[in-house]
Design an enzyme around this catalytic site. Structure first.
Site: not given
Ligand code: GLA
Length: 399
Positions: A152, A226, A363
């Protein structure tokens, strides 16, 4: 008689002074967050956008929250820290509004610890194997923050940035545009990346997320949103009875560190076949190597698509409340994550304790580890090109 406590050493005195200052600053920020009424920036055909202070980061940056409301009362609150969607209220089949995303009541929670609740994730959503990649003959190292891998966007990704923000409104709805310029070398990534992410709330109860980026050097880009959804409402327990349909004949199986093996495997005959709507919990405990590796679903699905553009990627349905969520995207992949790392250690909004699988994330993204996988669609953005991506989260109800 009680004597006032004297701090004798100058060092301690300074520390006490700093502590007192910090306390004053924190309470001032809290007061500011409470006392300043939201500013209504626009009303447009029954829809509204307001802005209000939401706190201050330890570095002293002011954080604001935008509230988008449409004519049906659907409401999205998103703050400038991480572009985080703080709450998202939608009606159930009786018209009752509930907040369907997990998170915290105040900025402090997000600053303390968060598994990316509601955030914009970048520069590279999902994992990059061994936190390195080679691009045009140069190798780059990005932060290791997930076993040996990078997850991420690294340690200080886009979820931890205070974004610039401007409201907008028009016939498409009301919205907020977040912009941020990530400097060359940020978290090890090459190129100065100018990013714009907009959230639009339409009068059809859709949240439209548009991503745009440009760079001055070739660099990987993979942005996502997210949010942790629980269609029965935040704090209502696990999502195992909620039903998923996923428009994917294939998925990307992973190794033990959740890096794709490179194979696009058929979902047929596996617990990853959601082509017929199936409860999330129906097969999650099956004896399956992939489910063991993910501790549940934490996998990227290869979306079926005949042409570029928006494709209907998934539908979630909560039989209890009747709420539905349809996700469409221009992206090739969809990571399904079933809150497997939630373990009761986080207390979120209204004192709700977030237990195992209390939410799911949808996602939209390019496939994990694409910079190292030549068989996957490319995530490399080059100077002169534009990164454009759109995802639509459409809410509704079903009998
Ligand atoms: C993604 C990852 C998961 C997990 C969550 C956040 O979904 O694939 O493994 O990191 O984010 O906890």
């Amino acid at each position: 008689m009680t004597m006032p406590v004297r701090v004798r050493e100058p060092g301690k005195r300074l520390a006490a002074f700093c502590l007192a200052l910090a306390a004053i600053a924190a309470s001032a920020a809290a007061l500011r967050a409470q006392a300043v009424p939201p500013t209504t920036l626009a009303t447009h055909q029954g829809a509204r956008v307001t802005r209000a202070p939401f706190g201050t980061t330890p570095a002293g940056q002011a954080v604001d929250v935008f509230t988008l409301t449409n004519a049906h009362g659907m409401e999205i609150r998103a703050m400038t820290y991480g572009g985080i969607i703080v709450s998202l209220k939608v009606p159930d089949r009786t018209g009752r509004l509930d907040d369907v995303v997990l998170g915290y009541d105040s900025l402090a929670g997000y600053l303390r610890t968060t598994p990316y609740f509601g955030a914009i994730v970048g520069r590279y959503a999902n994992r990059i194997a061994h936190a390195q990649f080679t691009l045009d003959g140069t190798s780059y190292h990005v932060p290791v923050n997930d076993g040996a891998n990078s997850l991420h966007g690294g340690i200080a990704g886009f979820d931890k940035v205070v974004w610039n923000a401007e409201p907008f409104w028009g016939d498409s709805g009301v919205g907020v545009a977040f912009t941020h310029t990530s400097p060359d070398g940020d978290q090890g990534y090459p190129g100065k990346l100018a990013v714009r992410v907009t959230y639009t709330l339409t009068d059809r109860d859709e949240l439209v997320v548009d991503y745009h980026a440009t760079t001055d050097k070739a660099t990987p880009v993979n942005l996502t949103q997210h949010s942790y959804f629980n269609l029965a409402g935040d704090g209502s327990g696990d999502v195992l009875r909620q039903v998923l349909w996923i428009n994917a004949d294939r998925y990307t199986p992973v190794d033990s560190t959740l890096i794709p093996t490179g194979v696009l495997a058929p979902v047929a005959g596996t617990p990853f076949d959601f082509r017929t709507p199936t409860a999330i919990g129906a097969r999650i405990a099956q004896d399956d190597e992939q489910l063991r590796r993910g501790r549940g679903y934490d996998h990227n699905f290869v979306l079926n698509r005949a042409s570029p553009g928006l494709v209907h990627a998934a539908r979630a349905f909560d039989p209890g409340s009747g709420r539905t969520l349809d996700v469409s995207t221009t992206e090739p992949g969809l990571q399904i994550y079933t809150g497997n790392f939630l373990d009761g250690s986080i207390t979120g909004k209204a004192g709700h304790v977030y237990g195992h699988r209390n939410a799911f994330c949808l996602e939209t993204q390019h496939f994990p580890d694409s910079p190292n996988q030549s068989g996957f669609p490319s995530t490399i953005l080059r100077p002169g090109e534009e990164y454009r991506s759109r995802t639509v989260f459409a809410f509704g109800v079903s009998p």
